[in-house]
Design a protein around this motif. Structure first.
Motif, PDB file in Angstrom:
ATOM      1  N   SER A 117      -1.329  -9.283 -10.853  1.00  0.00           N
ATOM      2  CA  SER A 117      -1.902  -7.952 -10.579  1.00  0.00           C
ATOM      3  C   SER A 117      -3.414  -7.936 -10.782  1.00  0.00           C
ATOM      4  CB  SER A 117      -1.264  -6.892 -11.485  1.00  0.00           C
ATOM      5  OG  SER A 117       0.089  -6.691 -11.146  1.00  0.00           O
ATOM      6  N   THR A 140       4.175  -4.473  -3.223  1.00  0.00           N
ATOM      7  CA  THR A 140       4.071  -4.413  -4.678  1.00  0.00           C
ATOM      8  C   THR A 140       2.680  -4.781  -5.173  1.00  0.00           C
ATOM      9  OG1 THR A 140       6.423  -4.916  -4.866  1.00  0.00           O
ATOM     10  CG2 THR A 140       5.113  -5.213  -6.845  1.00  0.00           C
ATOM     11  N   MET A 142       0.056  -3.705  -4.173  1.00  0.00           N
ATOM     12  CA  MET A 142      -0.821  -2.529  -4.065  1.00  0.00           C
ATOM     13  C   MET A 142      -0.475  -1.450  -5.079  1.00  0.00           C
ATOM     14  SD  MET A 142      -1.388  -2.231   0.067  1.00  0.00           S
ATOM     15  CE  MET A 142       0.329  -2.229   0.562  1.00  0.00           C
ATOM     16  N   ASN A 143       0.352  -1.802  -6.085  1.00  0.00           N
ATOM     17  CA  ASN A 143       0.783  -0.764  -7.027  1.00  0.00           C
ATOM     18  C   ASN A 143      -0.238  -0.479  -8.118  1.00  0.00           C
ATOM     19  OD1 ASN A 143       1.172  -3.161  -8.552  1.00  0.00           O
ATOM     20  ND2 ASN A 143       2.851  -2.254  -9.698  1.00  0.00           N
ATOM     21  N   GLU A 145      -4.524  -1.532  -9.733  1.00  0.00           N
ATOM     22  CA  GLU A 145      -5.798  -2.247  -9.586  1.00  0.00           C
ATOM     23  C   GLU A 145      -5.869  -3.413 -10.572  1.00  0.00           C
ATOM     24  OE1 GLU A 145      -7.961  -2.028  -7.361  1.00  0.00           O
ATOM     25  OE2 GLU A 145      -7.635  -0.062  -6.454  1.00  0.00           O
ATOM     26  N   SER A 147      -5.454  -5.609  -7.913  1.00  0.00           N
ATOM     27  CA  SER A 147      -4.826  -6.246  -6.745  1.00  0.00           C
ATOM     28  C   SER A 147      -4.694  -5.280  -5.571  1.00  0.00           C
ATOM     29  CB  SER A 147      -3.455  -6.828  -7.116  1.00  0.00           C
ATOM     30  OG  SER A 147      -2.561  -5.835  -7.542  1.00  0.00           O
ATOM     31  N   ARG A 148      -4.683  -3.965  -5.850  1.00  0.00           N
ATOM     32  CA  ARG A 148      -4.597  -3.008  -4.740  1.00  0.00           C
ATOM     33  C   ARG A 148      -5.830  -3.100  -3.837  1.00  0.00           C
ATOM     34  NH1 ARG A 148      -4.709   1.813  -7.350  1.00  0.00           N
ATOM     35  NH2 ARG A 148      -2.440   1.947  -7.479  1.00  0.00           N
ATOM     36  N   SER A 149      -7.012  -2.969  -4.411  1.00  0.00           N
ATOM     37  CA  SER A 149      -8.218  -3.019  -3.581  1.00  0.00           C
ATOM     38  C   SER A 149      -8.436  -4.424  -3.032  1.00  0.00           C
ATOM     39  CB  SER A 149      -9.447  -2.539  -4.358  1.00  0.00           C
ATOM     40  OG  SER A 149      -9.560  -3.203  -5.590  1.00  0.00           O
ATOM     41  N   THR A 151      -6.058  -6.319  -1.946  1.00  0.00           N
ATOM     42  CA  THR A 151      -5.214  -6.364  -0.750  1.00  0.00           C
ATOM     43  C   THR A 151      -5.903  -5.684   0.428  1.00  0.00           C
ATOM     44  OG1 THR A 151      -3.205  -6.345  -2.117  1.00  0.00           O
ATOM     45  CG2 THR A 151      -2.970  -5.743   0.200  1.00  0.00           C
ATOM     46  N   TRP A 176       6.183   1.363  -9.642  1.00  0.00           N
ATOM     47  CA  TRP A 176       5.301   2.450  -9.225  1.00  0.00           C
ATOM     48  C   TRP A 176       5.429   3.623 -10.190  1.00  0.00           C
ATOM     49  CZ3 TRP A 176       1.942   2.109  -5.068  1.00  0.00           C
ATOM     50  CH2 TRP A 176       2.074   0.947  -4.299  1.00  0.00           C
ATOM     51  N   THR A 185       0.061   4.764  -0.305  1.00  0.00           N
ATOM     52  CA  THR A 185      -0.704   3.521  -0.280  1.00  0.00           C
ATOM     53  C   THR A 185      -0.382   2.700   0.961  1.00  0.00           C
ATOM     54  OG1 THR A 185      -0.630   3.528  -2.697  1.00  0.00           O
ATOM     55  CG2 THR A 185      -1.303   1.482  -1.638  1.00  0.00           C
TER      56      THR A 185
END
Length: 337
Positions: A117, A140, A142-143, A145, A147-149, A151, A176, A185
């Motif tokens: 993550s 998953t 993107m759940n 930060e 790793s979300r941004s 992605t 989540w 998302t």
């Protein structure tokens, strides 16, 4: 796309998977576990490697023995591990899994302070996404930060560099803080995605609204039961910019939905199910193989169905992905493409 150096890079989680050795036993009665590896993007990368593609995995591990275990396995499988940083202070992920055929497969995630993550924008830059033909991203990842941004940034680079983006929806309810956040998302990134893959439950989760009904039966057995109009949900996702939506239907195969409104059903291969975990990842690997061979979507989905059908007869995920020879023989024995 033909001038790309590599075939596919998958982005997201990786873990050690501890699978029950006592198949059919209730979780509380398990006496021992087999140590495998897992995590949807890792499984897909291994599936691709076994079929002869050149995959990389963009994930992260902790400075721990579990991380070494994961990377060692990937190196043996000829998955490129150059994009896997070690995150000091974080832990490699783990999952503990029970096997109670035909329909109970309880699993417990250990993902507090998960290294994967913590993949960040700098890690994406070092991965050279532009060198690949396909980027596979994962719901998953993107759940949380950063790793979300990361992605979203990877998708941005791919879009600018003629790299096709495939999204595995991969809805894991307990990852989540709010089920609706998953949908918000996912919908935010769909305009960059060419092909999305998911089950009906995942597609309904991706289109949750305030009025949607969510019934939690057992979060550790399966996704929550989500009420909704699946055809409306499919139409909503297709209106978000993707070209193709693959709706996985288990033993019934897969349905290909195109943005022009057409639907093509691709039959599956009947087998006796031992363990469904990892079947969707095998499916994705087989599909990516077909796509990269230039096959039409129907043939690529038959390859995907064959991969998934073989893995549901095994007791693990990545460790049991089929080779190209095994898949082609399986398909031939079952009547061909």
């Amino acid at each position: 796309m033909s001038n790309k150096k590599y075939d596919v890079i998958t982005f997201g989680r990786s873990s050690i998977d501890l699978y029950s050795q006592n198949i059919g036993s209730p979780f509380n009665d398990i006496k021992g576990f087999d140590a495998f590896v897992g995590g949807s993007p890792l499984n897909i990368a291994v599936a691709c490697a076994r079929l002869g593609l050149r995959p990389s995995l963009l994930t992260a591990v902790g400075d721990d023995k579990v991380g070494e275990f994961i990377v060692n396995f990937l190196n043996k499988e000829k998955v490129n591990t150059d994009c896997i940083p070690v995150k000091n202070g974080a832990r490699s992920s783990a999952v503990v899994l029970g096997i109670e055929p035909p329909d109970r497969f309880p699993l417990v995630y250990y993902r507090d302070n998960a290294a994967d993550s913590q993949v960040d924008i700098d890690d994406v830059l070092k991965a050279n996404i532009e060198d690949y033909r396909i980027l596979l991203i994962n719901g998953t990842a993107m759940n949380i930060e950063p790793s979300r941004s990361a992605t979203f940034f990877a998708a941005e680079i791919a879009q600018k560099n003629d790299v096709d983006i495939v999204l595995d929806l991969d809805f894991r309810a307990d990852q989540w803080h709010d089920y609706r956040a998953f949908g918000i998302t996912v919908r935010a990134i769909l305009s960059k995605v060419k092909i999305a893959i998911g089950t009906e439950e995942e597609i309904l989760a991706a289109t949750l609204s305030e009025a949607s009904q969510v019934v939690i039966k057992d979060q550790q057995i399966s996704a929550p039961e989500i009420k909704g109009d699946i055809e409306k949900s499919i139409a909503w996702l297709l209106s978000s910019g993707i070209e193709t939506l693959l709706v996985k239907r288990g033993a019934d195969g897969v349905s290909i939905y195109s943005k022009d409104g057409s639907r093509t059903d691709v039959p599956g291969f009947p087998v006796t199910v031992l363990n469904v975990l990892g079947a969707g990842d095998a499916f994705a690997g087989g599909f990516l193989y077909g796509l990269l061979q230039g096959w039409d979507l129907y043939k690529a989905c038959r390859m995907a169905n064959a991969s998934g059908a073989q893995v549901v007869t095994k007791k693990g995920c990545a460790n049991f992905m089929p080779t190209l020879e095994e898949s082609l023989k399986f398909i031939e024995d079952k009547g061909g493409f």
